[in-house]
Design a protein around this motif. Sequence first.
Motif, PDB file in Angstrom:
ATOM      1  N   PHE A  73      19.108  11.210   8.000  1.00  0.00           N
ATOM      2  CA  PHE A  73      18.937  10.643   6.652  1.00  0.00           C
ATOM      3  C   PHE A  73      18.087  11.532   5.746  1.00  0.00           C
ATOM      4  CE2 PHE A  73      15.762   8.748   9.486  1.00  0.00           C
ATOM      5  CZ  PHE A  73      14.581   9.107   8.855  1.00  0.00           C
ATOM      6  N   PHE A  85      10.179  15.747   1.376  1.00  0.00           N
ATOM      7  CA  PHE A  85       9.241  14.650   1.653  1.00  0.00           C
ATOM      8  C   PHE A  85       8.997  14.583   3.145  1.00  0.00           C
ATOM      9  CE2 PHE A  85       8.346   9.928   2.047  1.00  0.00           C
ATOM     10  CZ  PHE A  85       7.081   9.995   1.477  1.00  0.00           C
ATOM     11  N   VAL A  86       7.836  14.031   3.509  1.00  0.00           N
ATOM     12  CA  VAL A  86       7.401  14.007   4.904  1.00  0.00           C
ATOM     13  C   VAL A  86       8.431  13.345   5.837  1.00  0.00           C
ATOM     14  CG1 VAL A  86       6.023  11.897   4.506  1.00  0.00           C
ATOM     15  CG2 VAL A  86       5.357  13.452   6.316  1.00  0.00           C
ATOM     16  N   HIS A  95       6.588  18.544   6.830  1.00  0.00           N
ATOM     17  CA  HIS A  95       6.182  17.368   7.601  1.00  0.00           C
ATOM     18  C   HIS A  95       4.737  17.428   8.069  1.00  0.00           C
ATOM     19  CE1 HIS A  95       5.779  14.829  11.254  1.00  0.00           C
ATOM     20  NE2 HIS A  95       6.075  13.949  10.331  1.00  0.00           N
ATOM     21  N   LEU A 156      -1.817   2.127  -5.210  1.00  0.00           N
ATOM     22  CA  LEU A 156      -1.240   3.478  -5.240  1.00  0.00           C
ATOM     23  C   LEU A 156      -1.442   4.129  -6.606  1.00  0.00           C
ATOM     24  CD1 LEU A 156       2.045   2.906  -3.187  1.00  0.00           C
ATOM     25  CD2 LEU A 156      -0.097   3.903  -2.409  1.00  0.00           C
ATOM     26  N   TYR A 281       7.209   1.556   1.173  1.00  0.00           N
ATOM     27  CA  TYR A 281       6.358   0.371   1.187  1.00  0.00           C
ATOM     28  C   TYR A 281       6.966  -0.873   0.553  1.00  0.00           C
ATOM     29  CZ  TYR A 281       3.019  -2.712  -1.181  1.00  0.00           C
ATOM     30  OH  TYR A 281       2.388  -3.817  -1.696  1.00  0.00           O
ATOM     31  N   GLY A 394       6.721   1.778  13.446  1.00  0.00           N
ATOM     32  CA  GLY A 394       7.288   3.015  13.955  1.00  0.00           C
ATOM     33  C   GLY A 394       6.477   3.599  15.096  1.00  0.00           C
ATOM     34  N   ALA A 397       6.031  11.063  15.757  1.00  0.00           N
ATOM     35  CA  ALA A 397       5.784  12.050  14.707  1.00  0.00           C
ATOM     36  C   ALA A 397       5.944  11.466  13.302  1.00  0.00           C
ATOM     37  CB  ALA A 397       6.741  13.228  14.882  1.00  0.00           C
ATOM     38  N   HIS A 398       6.810  10.477  13.144  1.00  0.00           N
ATOM     39  CA  HIS A 398       7.062   9.918  11.808  1.00  0.00           C
ATOM     40  C   HIS A 398       6.588   8.474  11.696  1.00  0.00           C
ATOM     41  CE1 HIS A 398       9.335  13.259  10.031  1.00  0.00           C
ATOM     42  NE2 HIS A 398       9.809  13.457  11.256  1.00  0.00           N
ATOM     43  N   CYS A 400       4.313   5.226  10.700  1.00  0.00           N
ATOM     44  CA  CYS A 400       3.945   4.908   9.319  1.00  0.00           C
ATOM     45  C   CYS A 400       2.610   5.537   8.930  1.00  0.00           C
ATOM     46  CB  CYS A 400       3.882   3.400   9.141  1.00  0.00           C
ATOM     47  SG  CYS A 400       3.545   2.949   7.438  1.00  0.00           S
ATOM     48  N   VAL A 401       2.667   6.453   7.983  1.00  0.00           N
ATOM     49  CA  VAL A 401       1.439   7.120   7.557  1.00  0.00           C
ATOM     50  C   VAL A 401       0.631   6.178   6.640  1.00  0.00           C
ATOM     51  CG1 VAL A 401       2.262   8.341   5.490  1.00  0.00           C
ATOM     52  CG2 VAL A 401       0.605   9.442   6.972  1.00  0.00           C
ATOM     53  N   ALA A 405      -3.041   0.809   5.264  1.00  0.00           N
ATOM     54  CA  ALA A 405      -2.790  -0.093   4.132  1.00  0.00           C
ATOM     55  C   ALA A 405      -1.880  -1.233   4.578  1.00  0.00           C
ATOM     56  CB  ALA A 405      -2.167   0.685   2.975  1.00  0.00           C
TER      57      ALA A 405
HETATM   58  C1  HEM Z   1       4.277  -2.758   4.374  1.00  0.00           C
HETATM   59  C2  HEM Z   1       4.859  -2.604   5.513  1.00  0.00           C
HETATM   60  C3  HEM Z   1       5.345  -1.315   6.066  1.00  0.00           C
HETATM   61  C4  HEM Z   1       6.243  -1.220   7.097  1.00  0.00           C
HETATM   62  C5  HEM Z   1       6.902  -2.369   7.844  1.00  0.00           C
HETATM   63  C6  HEM Z   1       6.442   0.190   7.344  1.00  0.00           C
HETATM   64  C7  HEM Z   1       7.243   0.687   8.351  1.00  0.00           C
HETATM   65  C8  HEM Z   1       7.415   2.028   8.630  1.00  0.00           C
HETATM   66  C9  HEM Z   1       8.191   2.555   9.732  1.00  0.00           C
HETATM   67  C10 HEM Z   1       8.936   1.720  10.761  1.00  0.00           C
HETATM   68  C11 HEM Z   1       8.154   3.898   9.653  1.00  0.00           C
HETATM   69  C12 HEM Z   1       8.836   4.892  10.617  1.00  0.00           C
HETATM   70  C13 HEM Z   1      10.205   5.266  10.098  1.00  0.00           C
HETATM   71  C14 HEM Z   1      10.990   6.093  11.088  1.00  0.00           C
HETATM   72  O1  HEM Z   1      10.494   6.488  12.162  1.00  0.00           O
HETATM   73  O2  HEM Z   1      12.164   6.408  10.798  1.00  0.00           O
HETATM   74  C15 HEM Z   1       7.353   4.240   8.509  1.00  0.00           C
HETATM   75  C16 HEM Z   1       7.091   5.532   8.092  1.00  0.00           C
HETATM   76  C17 HEM Z   1       6.465   5.801   6.887  1.00  0.00           C
HETATM   77  N1  HEM Z   1       5.791   4.912   6.060  1.00  0.00           N
HETATM   78 FE1  HEM Z   1       5.609   2.922   6.337  1.00  0.00          FE
HETATM   79  N2  HEM Z   1       5.686   0.919   6.468  1.00  0.00           N
HETATM   80  C18 HEM Z   1       4.975   0.037   5.674  1.00  0.00           C
HETATM   81  C19 HEM Z   1       4.049   0.367   4.691  1.00  0.00           C
HETATM   82  C20 HEM Z   1       3.850   1.628   4.221  1.00  0.00           C
HETATM   83  C21 HEM Z   1       2.914   1.989   3.195  1.00  0.00           C
HETATM   84  C22 HEM Z   1       1.898   1.028   2.557  1.00  0.00           C
HETATM   85  C23 HEM Z   1       3.089   3.316   2.951  1.00  0.00           C
HETATM   86  C24 HEM Z   1       2.373   4.209   1.977  1.00  0.00           C
HETATM   87  C25 HEM Z   1       1.659   3.782   0.983  1.00  0.00           C
HETATM   88  C26 HEM Z   1       4.105   3.800   3.858  1.00  0.00           C
HETATM   89  C27 HEM Z   1       4.571   5.098   3.934  1.00  0.00           C
HETATM   90  C28 HEM Z   1       5.324   5.594   4.978  1.00  0.00           C
HETATM   91  C29 HEM Z   1       5.703   6.989   5.094  1.00  0.00           C
HETATM   92  C30 HEM Z   1       5.382   8.093   4.104  1.00  0.00           C
HETATM   93  C31 HEM Z   1       6.396   7.126   6.311  1.00  0.00           C
HETATM   94  C32 HEM Z   1       6.966   8.406   6.902  1.00  0.00           C
HETATM   95  C33 HEM Z   1       5.899   9.108   7.717  1.00  0.00           C
HETATM   96  C34 HEM Z   1       6.400  10.425   8.324  1.00  0.00           C
HETATM   97  O3  HEM Z   1       7.565  10.771   8.142  1.00  0.00           O
HETATM   98  O4  HEM Z   1       5.609  11.119   8.975  1.00  0.00           O
HETATM   99  N3  HEM Z   1       4.545   2.751   4.609  1.00  0.00           N
HETATM  100  N4  HEM Z   1       6.889   3.083   7.909  1.00  0.00           N
END
Ligand code: HEM
Length: 456
Positions: A73, A85-86, A95, A156, A281, A394, A397-398, A400-401, A405
């Motif tokens: 994706f 993007f990361v 990344h 944010l 988010y 998650g 490596a990927h 949730c950063v 929050a």
């Molecule tokens: C609110 C509930 C949230 C849920 C349920 C959630 C869930 C997830 C999950 C499951 C992943 C892994 C995706 C994968 O492996 O394909 C992920 C990655 C990520 N999330 Fe969240 N997330 C949440 C909130 C946030 C918030 C608040 C932010 C930033 C302000 C955020 C930014 C990201 C980013 C940038 C990644 C990718 C990290 C990477 O590629 O290294 N998420 N999230």
Amino acid sequence: MDFLAAYDAIPEDDVPQRVSLLRQGMVADKAAVFAQLRAQRPVFSTPVGVFVTRHPDVLEVLSAPGTFTVGVFGPALEDVLGAPFVLARDGADVHWRERGYGQLVLAAEDAPRVRELTASVADAVLDEAVARGADTFDLIQDYARPAAARVAIGYLGFTGIDEDILHGCTRAMQWAFAVNPERDPGIHAAGVAAGRELHDRVAEVIARRREAADGTPGDGPGVADGDGLGAASGRGAADGAAPGRVSDDVLARMLRISLPAEYAFDDERINANLVGYLTGYQQNATQCVATAVKELAVRPQALAEARRLAAEGDPARFDAFVWEALRFHPFVPVTPRLCVRDHTLAAGTPRQTVIPAKSVVLACFASAMFDEEVLDAPAEFRPGRPPAHNLVLGYGAHDCVGRYAASVILPELVRRVLLRPGILPLPGGERELDYAGTPFPQHYTVSSGRPAGNAT
Ligand code: HEM
């Protein structure tokens, strides 16, 4: 239904039939299909990808980003964001580097203030929903969606951007990159257009803040309000307007950080990262509020205990109920990866399987979190399970950063609902999430707790 028997009865070369049965099974009863796969075919090769269903195997896939990449994706996500993007890349440059950047700007120590912000935003939105005077309201459209967006504005830093734009654009973006397996060109184009719109709005916010010189969303240097974050609760307030003014939101922090020139981290990179964070988010938070309330509502005992803990104000014990509820209905049930070299999965076990290069691998979080060989009585609702058994944010490596929050925003959004005993799904309607033809739940009716006929 014996899913595998039905699947095997379809001739191998009838790909459309097999794919159709798979999709049907995933919609009708994902949990039952996963249970059968874990027991009988834990690594299941299909025309849409290799389903990996056991907990250790999902962890193995997500721990090896050099072999299992986000290439499935990533290109669509970059189209939508118009920039790297990361979550769209693996490896050193974008990344690894920007993961560190994300950890810096989405600082773990923000959590207490983000929780306070969420509480005040949530109460204000709930008051508005109840004040409309109807006996019911829509927990998603009238509460979760605006509350999540206002937290994004305050935390944010999307100052001055209407919450409907934030929500609508990220919905189109997520749909295009994350849940568009056929790469439907119309859905893709809508996501790209939405990404462009958010980019342009954020560029205006950045320009206004650069003009203000100190990166804050105020109307000039010196307007900082001291403790930051906690002051925001306003609906799409313009920069400098009193409600929604914060001194130290994530964008302000990004604008203050000055990296050496070789990183080429200009305002366009800041823009892409901020929009990317919102895309990771807004839909997630909106959906999770509804599904957590649903999973509690279908378990009256758990709901009663959660309400008691909500009122007691012991976040650690209450939050565990929300994370356990989300284990039963995670926002991301399956995450796809692209296998870029032959890999022997689950080596040395009876399910050892060679995954050939170029396979799409489907890491099934929703199955792994019910792995009977890892979790004790996975079908039971047991708050406080070991963290490694909950993959809602998650893994690897990927993962949730934004997890610090997320780990306060989500439980607090749910807690504010449970603190009002009159607000609950209609009897018999506890499971009635209405997706309205989209990939994300759109409507969930709850009683407003108002005595009938009382419109004041
Ligand atoms: C609110 C509930 C949230 C849920 C349920 C959630 C869930 C997830 C999950 C499951 C992943 C892994 C995706 C994968 O492996 O394909 C992920 C990655 C990520 N999330 Fe969240 N997330 C949440 C909130 C946030 C918030 C608040 C932010 C930033 C302000 C955020 C930014 C990201 C980013 C940038 C990644 C990718 C990290 C990477 O590629 O290294 N998420 N999230």
